[in-house]
Motif scaffolding. Structure first.
Motif, PDB file in Angstrom:
ATOM      1  N   LEU A   8       0.806  -1.272   0.272  1.00 14.09           N
ATOM      2  CA  LEU A   8      -0.144  -0.193  -0.040  1.00 14.09           C
ATOM      3  C   LEU A   8       0.879   1.185  -0.021  1.00 14.09           C
ATOM      4  O   LEU A   8       2.098   1.408   0.707  1.00 14.09           O
ATOM      5  N   SER A   9       0.464   2.157  -0.688  1.00 14.97           N
ATOM      6  CA  SER A   9       1.409   3.519  -0.787  1.00 14.97           C
ATOM      7  C   SER A   9       1.593   4.074   0.594  1.00 14.97           C
ATOM      8  O   SER A   9       0.791   4.361   1.296  1.00 14.97           O
ATOM      9  N   THR A  10       2.767   4.478   0.632  1.00  7.64           N
ATOM     10  CA  THR A  10       3.119   4.752   2.013  1.00  7.64           C
ATOM     11  C   THR A  10       3.898   6.544   1.434  1.00  7.64           C
ATOM     12  O   THR A  10       4.643   6.287   0.410  1.00  7.64           O
ATOM     13  N   LYS A  11       3.795   7.327   2.216  1.00  7.51           N
ATOM     14  CA  LYS A  11       4.280   8.679   1.956  1.00  7.51           C
ATOM     15  C   LYS A  11       5.837   8.626   1.920  1.00  7.51           C
ATOM     16  O   LYS A  11       6.487   7.915   2.750  1.00  7.51           O
ATOM     17  N   GLY A  12       6.564   9.144   0.895  1.00  5.78           N
ATOM     18  CA  GLY A  12       7.889   8.943   0.906  1.00  5.78           C
ATOM     19  C   GLY A  12       8.675   7.639   0.420  1.00  5.78           C
ATOM     20  O   GLY A  12       9.764   7.345   0.703  1.00  5.78           O
ATOM     21  N   ASN A  13       7.735   6.688   0.342  1.00  6.58           N
ATOM     22  CA  ASN A  13       8.410   5.192  -0.173  1.00  6.58           C
ATOM     23  C   ASN A  13       8.349   4.927  -1.568  1.00  6.58           C
ATOM     24  O   ASN A  13       7.176   4.614  -1.974  1.00  6.58           O
ATOM     25  N   ASP A  14       9.291   4.911  -2.280  1.00  7.25           N
ATOM     26  CA  ASP A  14       9.313   4.995  -3.692  1.00  7.25           C
ATOM     27  C   ASP A  14       9.346   3.713  -4.017  1.00  7.25           C
ATOM     28  O   ASP A  14       9.072   3.152  -5.203  1.00  7.25           O
ATOM     29  N   ARG A  15       9.978   2.609  -3.058  1.00  4.86           N
ATOM     30  CA  ARG A  15       9.977   1.317  -3.386  1.00  4.86           C
ATOM     31  C   ARG A  15       8.758   0.749  -3.727  1.00  4.86           C
ATOM     32  O   ARG A  15       8.630  -0.294  -4.411  1.00  4.86           O
ATOM     33  N   THR A  16       7.525   0.970  -3.057  1.00  2.53           N
ATOM     34  CA  THR A  16       6.081   0.646  -3.484  1.00  2.53           C
ATOM     35  C   THR A  16       5.938   0.738  -4.867  1.00  2.53           C
ATOM     36  O   THR A  16       5.602   0.034  -5.683  1.00  2.53           O
ATOM     37  N   ASP A  17       6.028   2.125  -5.407  1.00  6.35           N
ATOM     38  CA  ASP A  17       5.945   2.490  -6.837  1.00  6.35           C
ATOM     39  C   ASP A  17       6.833   1.568  -7.679  1.00  6.35           C
ATOM     40  O   ASP A  17       6.135   1.092  -8.743  1.00  6.35           O
ATOM     41  N   ILE A  18       8.063   1.234  -7.490  1.00  2.00           N
ATOM     42  CA  ILE A  18       9.045   0.538  -8.207  1.00  2.00           C
ATOM     43  C   ILE A  18       8.368  -0.903  -8.237  1.00  2.00           C
ATOM     44  O   ILE A  18       8.327  -1.662  -9.306  1.00  2.00           O
ATOM     45  N   LEU A  19       7.945  -1.646  -7.085  1.00  2.00           N
ATOM     46  CA  LEU A  19       7.521  -2.858  -6.986  1.00  2.00           C
ATOM     47  C   LEU A  19       6.351  -3.064  -7.859  1.00  2.00           C
ATOM     48  O   LEU A  19       6.235  -3.947  -9.005  1.00  2.00           O
ATOM     49  N   LEU A  20       5.418  -2.000  -7.764  1.00  2.87           N
ATOM     50  CA  LEU A  20       4.094  -2.164  -8.392  1.00  2.87           C
ATOM     51  C   LEU A  20       4.254  -1.983 -10.047  1.00  2.87           C
ATOM     52  O   LEU A  20       3.952  -2.765 -10.914  1.00  2.87           O
ATOM     53  N   LEU A  21       5.403  -1.192 -10.500  1.00  4.33           N
ATOM     54  CA  LEU A  21       5.755  -1.092 -11.981  1.00  4.33           C
ATOM     55  C   LEU A  21       6.165  -2.406 -12.525  1.00  4.33           C
ATOM     56  O   LEU A  21       5.864  -2.578 -13.595  1.00  4.33           O
ATOM     57  N   LYS A  22       7.183  -2.826 -11.639  1.00  3.62           N
ATOM     58  CA  LYS A  22       7.616  -4.333 -12.093  1.00  3.62           C
ATOM     59  C   LYS A  22       6.618  -5.390 -12.587  1.00  3.62           C
ATOM     60  O   LYS A  22       6.824  -5.912 -13.433  1.00  3.62           O
ATOM     61  N   PHE A  23       5.681  -5.397 -11.600  1.00  4.79           N
ATOM     62  CA  PHE A  23       4.493  -6.331 -11.997  1.00  4.79           C
ATOM     63  C   PHE A  23       3.646  -5.721 -13.373  1.00  4.79           C
ATOM     64  O   PHE A  23       3.303  -6.582 -13.937  1.00  4.79           O
ATOM     65  N   LEU A  24       3.464  -4.414 -13.211  1.00  5.69           N
ATOM     66  CA  LEU A  24       2.811  -3.681 -14.698  1.00  5.69           C
ATOM     67  C   LEU A  24       3.472  -4.020 -15.886  1.00  5.69           C
ATOM     68  O   LEU A  24       3.046  -4.698 -16.912  1.00  5.69           O
ATOM     69  N   GLN A  25       4.795  -3.787 -15.749  1.00 10.09           N
ATOM     70  CA  GLN A  25       5.789  -4.166 -16.953  1.00 10.09           C
ATOM     71  C   GLN A  25       5.870  -5.648 -17.325  1.00 10.09           C
ATOM     72  O   GLN A  25       5.768  -5.870 -18.414  1.00 10.09           O
ATOM     73  N   ALA A  26       5.707  -6.420 -16.478  1.00  5.40           N
ATOM     74  CA  ALA A  26       5.794  -7.745 -16.709  1.00  5.40           C
ATOM     75  C   ALA A  26       4.563  -8.377 -17.476  1.00  5.40           C
ATOM     76  O   ALA A  26       4.515  -9.477 -17.995  1.00  5.40           O
TER      77      ALA A  26
END
Length: 97
Positions: A8-26
């Motif tokens: 779940l999105s947390t303020k100031g944590n870019d790792r969440t966006d990166i992880l979700l982006l990896k699944f979207l790219q896949a």
């Protein structure tokens, strides 16, 4: 969380966006497919207790072939394997049955 990253999105944590982006790219940015893949990953990791592997005792025979040694910069466990030891057929059979 998955691999220590909150889902779940947390303020100031870019790792969440990166992880979700990896699944979207896949899944070629198909949201439903990426979400299904993420769900299946979380279910599989819970079912097979994947997060407990770094603490698992692999026994003395296997410890000569493979061993865990700390974590990398991103917090992933580091596993070293010495495959040349599998030339010993007895060790191979004891390890893999």
């Amino acid at each position: 969380s998955l691999w220590g990253v909150p889902l779940l999105s947390t303020k100031g944590n870019d790792r969440t966006d990166i992880l979700l982006l990896k699944f979207l790219q896949a899944r070629d940015f198909k949201v439903d497919d990426a979400f299904a893949m993420l769900q299946n990953t979380v279910i599989w990791r819970k079912e097979f207790l994947a997060d407990t592997i770094p603490e698992e005792d692999v026994g003395t025979d296997f410890s000569t072939v493979s061993y865990m040694q700390g974590y990398d910069k991103e917090g992933h466990p580091v596993c070293y394997n010495n495959y040349s030891l599998f030339q010993d057929k007895e060790l191979y059979n004891n390890t893999f049955g």
